[in-house]
Design a protein around this motif. Structure first.
Motif, PDB file in Angstrom:
ATOM      1  N   ALA A 124      -4.109 -27.399   1.245  1.00 49.77           N
ATOM      2  CA  ALA A 124      -3.411 -26.870   0.070  1.00 49.77           C
ATOM      3  C   ALA A 124      -2.982 -28.036  -0.806  1.00 49.77           C
ATOM      4  CB  ALA A 124      -2.188 -26.055   0.486  1.00 49.77           C
ATOM      5  N   PHE A 125      -2.961 -27.803  -2.117  1.00 51.66           N
ATOM      6  CA  PHE A 125      -2.472 -28.826  -3.036  1.00 51.66           C
ATOM      7  C   PHE A 125      -1.764 -28.159  -4.212  1.00 51.66           C
ATOM      8  CE2 PHE A 125      -6.683 -27.889  -4.827  1.00 51.66           C
ATOM      9  CZ  PHE A 125      -6.440 -27.831  -6.199  1.00 51.66           C
ATOM     10  N   SER A 126      -0.901 -28.925  -4.828  1.00 51.57           N
ATOM     11  CA  SER A 126      -0.252 -28.488  -6.064  1.00 51.57           C
ATOM     12  C   SER A 126      -0.417 -29.577  -7.109  1.00 51.57           C
ATOM     13  CB  SER A 126       1.232 -28.196  -5.835  1.00 51.57           C
ATOM     14  OG  SER A 126       1.926 -29.358  -5.431  1.00 51.57           O
ATOM     15  N   LEU A 127      -0.421 -29.143  -8.350  1.00 53.27           N
ATOM     16  CA  LEU A 127      -0.466 -30.059  -9.482  1.00 53.27           C
ATOM     17  C   LEU A 127       0.629 -29.603 -10.434  1.00 53.27           C
ATOM     18  CD1 LEU A 127      -2.196 -32.466 -10.509  1.00 53.27           C
ATOM     19  CD2 LEU A 127      -3.564 -30.809 -11.785  1.00 53.27           C
ATOM     20  N   GLY A 128       1.825 -30.127 -10.211  1.00 51.69           N
ATOM     21  CA  GLY A 128       2.985 -29.617 -10.921  1.00 51.69           C
ATOM     22  C   GLY A 128       3.373 -28.248 -10.372  1.00 51.69           C
ATOM     23  N   TRP A 176       6.570 -18.704  -5.412  1.00 57.77           N
ATOM     24  CA  TRP A 176       5.754 -19.393  -6.423  1.00 57.77           C
ATOM     25  C   TRP A 176       5.850 -18.671  -7.764  1.00 57.77           C
ATOM     26  CZ3 TRP A 176       0.736 -18.585  -8.839  1.00 57.77           C
ATOM     27  CH2 TRP A 176       0.262 -19.722  -9.513  1.00 57.77           C
ATOM     28  N   LEU A 177       5.782 -17.341  -7.751  1.00 58.22           N
ATOM     29  CA  LEU A 177       5.902 -16.576  -8.993  1.00 58.22           C
ATOM     30  C   LEU A 177       7.273 -16.775  -9.630  1.00 58.22           C
ATOM     31  CD1 LEU A 177       4.134 -13.253  -7.921  1.00 58.22           C
ATOM     32  CD2 LEU A 177       3.259 -14.974  -9.517  1.00 58.22           C
ATOM     33  N   ASN A 178       8.309 -16.839  -8.807  1.00 60.97           N
ATOM     34  CA  ASN A 178       9.650 -17.106  -9.337  1.00 60.97           C
ATOM     35  C   ASN A 178       9.714 -18.481  -9.995  1.00 60.97           C
ATOM     36  OD1 ASN A 178      10.512 -14.635  -8.370  1.00 60.97           O
ATOM     37  ND2 ASN A 178      11.504 -15.473  -6.541  1.00 60.97           N
ATOM     38  N   THR A 179       9.028 -19.455  -9.382  1.00 60.14           N
ATOM     39  CA  THR A 179       8.979 -20.805  -9.953  1.00 60.14           C
ATOM     40  C   THR A 179       8.279 -20.783 -11.307  1.00 60.14           C
ATOM     41  OG1 THR A 179       8.957 -21.824  -7.760  1.00 60.14           O
ATOM     42  CG2 THR A 179       8.170 -23.163  -9.588  1.00 60.14           C
ATOM     43  N   LEU A 180       7.171 -20.035 -11.396  1.00 58.70           N
ATOM     44  CA  LEU A 180       6.469 -19.916 -12.685  1.00 58.70           C
ATOM     45  C   LEU A 180       7.388 -19.340 -13.730  1.00 58.70           C
ATOM     46  CD1 LEU A 180       2.896 -18.492 -11.870  1.00 58.70           C
ATOM     47  CD2 LEU A 180       3.563 -20.860 -12.278  1.00 58.70           C
ATOM     48  N   GLU A 181       8.121 -18.299 -13.371  1.00 65.28           N
ATOM     49  CA  GLU A 181       8.989 -17.621 -14.321  1.00 65.28           C
ATOM     50  C   GLU A 181      10.088 -18.562 -14.816  1.00 65.28           C
ATOM     51  OE1 GLU A 181      11.784 -13.756 -14.011  1.00 65.28           O
ATOM     52  OE2 GLU A 181       9.668 -13.429 -13.559  1.00 65.28           O
ATOM     53  N   SER A 182      10.706 -19.291 -13.898  1.00 64.31           N
ATOM     54  CA  SER A 182      11.797 -20.186 -14.289  1.00 64.31           C
ATOM     55  C   SER A 182      11.261 -21.351 -15.118  1.00 64.31           C
ATOM     56  CB  SER A 182      12.532 -20.705 -13.046  1.00 64.31           C
ATOM     57  OG  SER A 182      11.666 -21.462 -12.222  1.00 64.31           O
ATOM     58  N   THR A 183      10.051 -21.829 -14.793  1.00 62.56           N
ATOM     59  CA  THR A 183       9.442 -22.913 -15.570  1.00 62.56           C
ATOM     60  C   THR A 183       9.136 -22.445 -16.978  1.00 62.56           C
ATOM     61  OG1 THR A 183       8.458 -23.848 -13.568  1.00 62.56           O
ATOM     62  CG2 THR A 183       7.514 -24.544 -15.673  1.00 62.56           C
ATOM     63  N   HIS A 184       8.613 -21.220 -17.094  1.00 64.66           N
ATOM     64  CA  HIS A 184       8.266 -20.667 -18.401  1.00 64.66           C
ATOM     65  C   HIS A 184       9.516 -20.448 -19.253  1.00 64.66           C
ATOM     66  CE1 HIS A 184       5.988 -18.429 -21.383  1.00 64.66           C
ATOM     67  NE2 HIS A 184       6.879 -17.448 -21.312  1.00 64.66           N
ATOM     68  N   GLU A 185      10.603 -20.039 -18.615  1.00 68.93           N
ATOM     69  CA  GLU A 185      11.837 -19.762 -19.348  1.00 68.93           C
ATOM     70  C   GLU A 185      12.418 -21.022 -19.975  1.00 68.93           C
ATOM     71  OE1 GLU A 185      14.320 -17.875 -16.511  1.00 68.93           O
ATOM     72  OE2 GLU A 185      13.432 -15.880 -16.801  1.00 68.93           O
ATOM     73  N   ARG A 186      12.151 -22.171 -19.351  1.00 74.43           N
ATOM     74  CA  ARG A 186      12.639 -23.421 -19.901  1.00 74.43           C
ATOM     75  C   ARG A 186      11.907 -23.759 -21.203  1.00 74.43           C
ATOM     76  NH1 ARG A 186      11.735 -26.405 -14.481  1.00 74.43           N
ATOM     77  NH2 ARG A 186      13.215 -25.391 -13.141  1.00 74.43           N
TER      78      ARG A 186
END
Length: 236
Positions: free
Chosen positions: A162-166, A226-236
Motif C-alpha cells: 500500500a502507498f499514499s501520496l498525500g 479515508w473518506l473523512n480525511t478527503l472531506e476535511s482536506t476539501h473543506e480547507r
C-alpha cells in the motif's frame, strides 16, 4: 452532489463494501466498464476516482489498448493529486502512472493472509486495521514505491502492499472492499487461476468463514476514515 467514478475491469470486482459508504458520504456513483465504456475526461473531472481490480497485468497495454488510455488519464489526474483510490490492478496502474515499476512476484498471493503495517501505515487510515490482521490477497504482480509516495504496508512476499501520496491518493494491493458474502463470485470467476495454482476453493471458503467478517468491519473503518480525511482536506 459529489461524483465518484469507478473503473471496473471485471464485473464482480466492484466497489463492494465501499459503495454504501460513498452513498452515505453524499456521492453519486457511476461505473465505467473498461474495454466497453469510453475512458475520457470524466476521469479527470470526477470528485473521486476509484480504479478497481482485475486479472490482467498493468503492463498489458499491447494486448488491452484501453490500459494506455487509463494510464494517460491517471498521469494527468495524479499530477494534480485529485482524490484517487486504486485497488490491486488499480493500485498497480496508479504506480505505473507515477513512474514506478510493476513486475511479477516469485509466487502469487491468493487468499487471506497476514499484512504488516509500517509506522506511516499505522498513522494513516490503515491504522484502523487491528494488528495482527489477515486480509484478502489476490495478485501475482507487485509495484515498486512511486517517487514521493509513502509505503504503508508489506507482506513477506511483497515489499509494498500500500502507498499514499498525500492525503488524497491511496493505492492498496489487497482487497479491503471485497464483500465476504459474495466470495463465491470470486471463486467462480477465478476458478482457472485457482486450479492453475493448486488452490482448492474450499480453502479460501474456510479462511473467509474464519476471517471475512472481521476484515470487512476493519476495511469499512479504513475507508470511512479515508473518506473523512478527503472531506476535511476539501473543506480547507
Amino acid at each position: 452532489m459529489k461524483q465518484a467514478l469507478a473503473i471496473r475491469h471485471l464485473a464482480f470486482e466492484d466497489l463492494g463494501l465501499l459503495e454504501p459508504l460513498l452513498v452515505k458520504q453524499g456521492y453519486s456513483i457511476q461505473y465505467l466498464d473498461a474495454g466497453v465504456d469510453s475512458l475520457d475526461k470524466r476521469l479527470l473531472e470526477a470528485d473521486l476516482l476509484v480504479i478497481l481490480g482485475g486479472p490482467i497485468s498493468a503492463n498489458d497495454s499491447v494486448f488491452y489498448p484501453f490500459l494506455q488510455d487509463e494510464l494517460n488519464l491517471l498521469k494527468q489526474r495524479l499530477q494534480k493529486r485529485h482524490p484517487t483510490l486504486g485497488v490491486c490492478l488499480g493500485a498497480q496502474l496508479m504506480a505505473l502512472a507515477l513512474g514506478a515499476q510493476v513486475s511479477p512476484m516469485r509466487s502469487k498471493e491468493i487468499g487471506y493472509g497476514p499484512l504488516s503495517l509500517s509506522e506511516a501505515g499505522r498513522n494513516s487510515p490503515l491504522g484502523a486495521l487491528p494488528e495482527p490482521i489477515s486480509v484478502l490477497h489476490w495478485h501475482g504482480e507487485q509495484f515498486s514505491l512511486p517517487e514521493g509516495a509513502v509505503s504503508l504496508a508489506h507482506t513477506e512476499l511483497c515489499n509494498c502492499q500500500a502507498f499514499s501520496l498525500g492525503p488524497s491518493v491511496l493505492g492498496l494491493q489487497f482487497h479491503l472492499e471485497a464483500d465476504p458474502t459474495r466470495l463465491e463470485q470470486w471463486l467462480i470467476g477465478h476458478c482457472g487461476e485457482l486450479e492453475q495454482n493448486g488452490i482448492p476453493p474450499d480453502k479460501i471458503r474456510q479462511q473467509c468463514q474464519a476471517l471475512g467478517n472481521q476484515v470487512a468491519l476493519a476495511g469499512t473503518r479504513v475507508f470511512q476514515q479515508w473518506l473523512n480525511t478527503l472531506e476535511s482536506t476539501h473543506e480547507r
